[in-house]
Design a protein around this motif. Sequence first.
Motif, mmCIF file in Angstrom:
data_model
loop_
_atom_site.group_PDB
_atom_site.id
_atom_site.type_symbol
_atom_site.label_atom_id
_atom_site.label_comp_id
_atom_site.label_asym_id
_atom_site.label_seq_id
_atom_site.Cartn_x
_atom_site.Cartn_y
_atom_site.Cartn_z
ATOM 1 N N THR A 181 21.543 -10.275 -12.620
ATOM 2 C CA THR A 181 22.346 -9.107 -12.264
ATOM 3 C C THR A 181 21.785 -7.804 -12.832
ATOM 4 O O THR A 181 22.230 -6.722 -12.435
ATOM 5 N N GLU A 182 20.837 -7.896 -13.759
ATOM 6 C CA GLU A 182 20.322 -6.697 -14.411
ATOM 7 C C GLU A 182 19.385 -5.921 -13.487
ATOM 8 O O GLU A 182 18.407 -6.476 -12.964
ATOM 9 N N ASP A 183 19.664 -4.638 -13.313
ATOM 10 C CA ASP A 183 18.875 -3.797 -12.410
ATOM 11 C C ASP A 183 17.414 -3.676 -12.845
ATOM 12 O O ASP A 183 16.518 -3.579 -12.006
ATOM 13 N N GLU A 184 17.174 -3.677 -14.150
ATOM 14 C CA GLU A 184 15.795 -3.553 -14.630
ATOM 15 C C GLU A 184 14.933 -4.715 -14.144
ATOM 16 O O GLU A 184 13.806 -4.521 -13.682
ATOM 17 N N ILE A 185 15.466 -5.914 -14.228
ATOM 18 C CA ILE A 185 14.719 -7.088 -13.759
ATOM 19 C C ILE A 185 14.487 -6.989 -12.260
ATOM 20 O O ILE A 185 13.377 -7.239 -11.766
ATOM 21 N N LYS A 186 15.496 -6.594 -11.531
ATOM 22 C CA LYS A 186 15.377 -6.480 -10.075
ATOM 23 C C LYS A 186 14.317 -5.448 -9.689
ATOM 24 O O LYS A 186 13.503 -5.689 -8.782
ATOM 25 N N ARG A 187 14.333 -4.303 -10.366
ATOM 26 C CA ARG A 187 13.340 -3.263 -10.059
ATOM 27 C C ARG A 187 11.920 -3.773 -10.321
ATOM 28 O O ARG A 187 11.008 -3.515 -9.523
ATOM 29 N N ASN A 188 11.728 -4.459 -11.411
ATOM 30 C CA ASN A 188 10.388 -4.922 -11.759
ATOM 31 C C ASN A 188 9.907 -6.050 -10.850
ATOM 32 O O ASN A 188 8.717 -6.149 -10.547
ATOM 33 N N VAL A 189 10.826 -6.893 -10.398
ATOM 34 C CA VAL A 189 10.459 -7.913 -9.416
ATOM 35 C C VAL A 189 10.044 -7.239 -8.109
ATOM 36 O O VAL A 189 9.029 -7.605 -7.501
ATOM 37 N N ARG A 190 10.818 -6.254 -7.685
ATOM 38 C CA ARG A 190 10.482 -5.523 -6.450
ATOM 39 C C ARG A 190 9.114 -4.860 -6.572
ATOM 40 O O ARG A 190 8.323 -4.879 -5.615
ATOM 41 N N GLU A 191 8.789 -4.321 -7.732
ATOM 42 C CA GLU A 191 7.489 -3.691 -7.931
ATOM 43 C C GLU A 191 6.356 -4.699 -7.745
ATOM 44 O O GLU A 191 5.350 -4.398 -7.092
ATOM 45 N N ILE A 192 6.514 -5.902 -8.295
ATOM 46 C CA ILE A 192 5.496 -6.946 -8.128
ATOM 47 C C ILE A 192 5.334 -7.294 -6.653
ATOM 48 O O ILE A 192 4.217 -7.425 -6.140
ATOM 49 N N GLN A 193 6.451 -7.436 -5.964
ATOM 50 C CA GLN A 193 6.397 -7.763 -4.536
ATOM 51 C C GLN A 193 5.651 -6.684 -3.756
ATOM 52 O O GLN A 193 4.828 -6.984 -2.875
ATOM 53 N N GLU A 194 5.923 -5.445 -4.062
ATOM 54 C CA GLU A 194 5.270 -4.340 -3.346
ATOM 55 C C GLU A 194 3.773 -4.295 -3.639
ATOM 56 O O GLU A 194 2.966 -3.995 -2.746
ATOM 57 N N ILE A 195 3.390 -4.600 -4.869
ATOM 58 C CA ILE A 195 1.970 -4.644 -5.221
ATOM 59 C C ILE A 195 1.251 -5.727 -4.418
ATOM 60 O O ILE A 195 0.156 -5.515 -3.885
ATOM 61 N N ILE A 196 1.874 -6.880 -4.294
ATOM 62 C CA ILE A 196 1.276 -7.988 -3.540
ATOM 63 C C ILE A 196 1.184 -7.641 -2.053
ATOM 64 O O ILE A 196 0.153 -7.864 -1.412
ATOM 65 N N LEU A 197 2.253 -7.074 -1.511
ATOM 66 C CA LEU A 197 2.276 -6.761 -0.085
ATOM 67 C C LEU A 197 1.274 -5.667 0.281
ATOM 68 O O LEU A 197 0.778 -5.629 1.415
ATOM 69 N N ALA A 198 0.962 -4.813 -0.664
ATOM 70 C CA ALA A 198 -0.047 -3.788 -0.408
ATOM 71 C C ALA A 198 -1.420 -4.414 -0.205
ATOM 72 O O ALA A 198 -2.291 -3.830 0.448
ATOM 73 N N LYS A 199 -1.594 -5.631 -0.724
ATOM 74 C CA LYS A 199 -2.875 -6.331 -0.606
ATOM 75 C C LYS A 199 -2.854 -7.438 0.434
ATOM 76 O O LYS A 199 -3.899 -7.821 0.960
ATOM 77 N N GLU A 200 -1.657 -7.978 0.731
ATOM 78 C CA GLU A 200 -1.525 -9.047 1.735
ATOM 79 C C GLU A 200 -0.157 -8.932 2.391
ATOM 80 O O GLU A 200 0.799 -9.586 1.995
ATOM 81 N N GLU A 201 -0.089 -8.084 3.418
ATOM 82 C CA GLU A 201 1.202 -7.809 4.052
ATOM 83 C C GLU A 201 1.774 -9.024 4.767
ATOM 84 O O GLU A 201 2.989 -9.090 5.015
ATOM 85 N N ASN A 202 0.920 -9.995 5.113
ATOM 86 C CA ASN A 202 1.422 -11.189 5.791
ATOM 87 C C ASN A 202 2.375 -12.006 4.924
ATOM 88 O O ASN A 202 3.114 -12.854 5.435
ATOM 89 N N LEU A 203 2.379 -11.756 3.624
ATOM 90 C CA LEU A 203 3.268 -12.483 2.724
ATOM 91 C C LEU A 203 4.687 -11.914 2.707
ATOM 92 O O LEU A 203 5.531 -12.370 1.939
ATOM 93 N N SER A 204 4.959 -10.952 3.554
ATOM 94 C CA SER A 204 6.282 -10.303 3.544
ATOM 95 C C SER A 204 7.414 -11.314 3.738
ATOM 96 O O SER A 204 8.477 -11.198 3.105
ATOM 97 N N THR A 205 7.198 -12.311 4.594
ATOM 98 C CA THR A 205 8.252 -13.292 4.861
ATOM 99 C C THR A 205 8.369 -14.346 3.767
ATOM 100 O O THR A 205 9.279 -15.176 3.812
ATOM 101 N N ALA A 206 7.453 -14.317 2.821
ATOM 102 C CA ALA A 206 7.513 -15.266 1.699
ATOM 103 C C ALA A 206 8.231 -14.669 0.491
ATOM 104 O O ALA A 206 8.472 -15.370 -0.494
ATOM 105 N N MET A 207 8.561 -13.389 0.575
ATOM 106 C CA MET A 207 9.188 -12.730 -0.565
ATOM 107 C C MET A 207 10.671 -13.115 -0.683
ATOM 108 O O MET A 207 11.375 -13.232 0.310
ATOM 109 N N ILE A 208 11.099 -13.291 -1.918
ATOM 110 C CA ILE A 208 12.495 -13.635 -2.193
ATOM 111 C C ILE A 208 13.342 -12.363 -2.169
ATOM 112 O O ILE A 208 12.950 -11.331 -2.732
ATOM 113 N N GLY A 209 14.495 -12.419 -1.517
ATOM 114 C CA GLY A 209 15.387 -11.269 -1.471
ATOM 115 C C GLY A 209 15.848 -10.883 -2.878
ATOM 116 O O GLY A 209 16.279 -11.754 -3.646
ATOM 117 N N ILE A 210 15.766 -9.620 -3.199
ATOM 118 C CA ILE A 210 16.137 -9.155 -4.535
ATOM 119 C C ILE A 210 17.588 -9.509 -4.868
ATOM 120 O O ILE A 210 17.921 -9.844 -6.003
#
Length: 207
Positions: free
Chosen positions: A18-47
Amino acid sequence: MARRKRESPNYFLAIQITEDEIKRNVREIQEIILAKEENLSTAMIGIDTLHLTLGVYYLEDGFSIIQIKRALDKFHSQLKAADFVPPCFKVSSLGHFNHKVLYASLEENQGLEELNTLVNGVRTSLENDGVFTADDRYTPHVTISKMSKDMNRLRKLGVSRIDPSHYQEKRTAYFGQQVVKSIQLCAMNVPKTESGYYYVEHEIMFS
């Protein structure tokens, strides 16, 4: 309830992130990965679905659901009688399962020890009341990306793994800390709620 091996789990015990800090940092990791491999978008877990899984269960019918609810309430009463203090765990660094699942690990400290004690306690208590996990494995983690969410498509696109080079710069990242607010019994096969989180069949709350 007899132990079952063949049926696919349809419920799981969870601690919601439930902590927003954890959610923000997870989202940042996801965005970093997608910038390099956008095909993984459907593999990302919903925040909004971030959680720790404590155990998975096959509940056959309404009686099985009532049984596990009663067992959880019994465990909750035992915690109250023991003046239970909810653990606080820290989420830090990245790990993976065979490069098919990327997750945030839990820092090894007293908080993790207390969390593991809680998890072992609830699982043992349920077993004593005849409710057994469908899978004995337990590795505390917060899933960030999971290829099995869209494996067939990813294979066709030539994506065979979550390449570590996509997140190397964040391998030791700190995500934040989370106080355990409750243990939830979540349904796998029921549509998610308007909030985006799993349908919670039952919940024991900690003050």
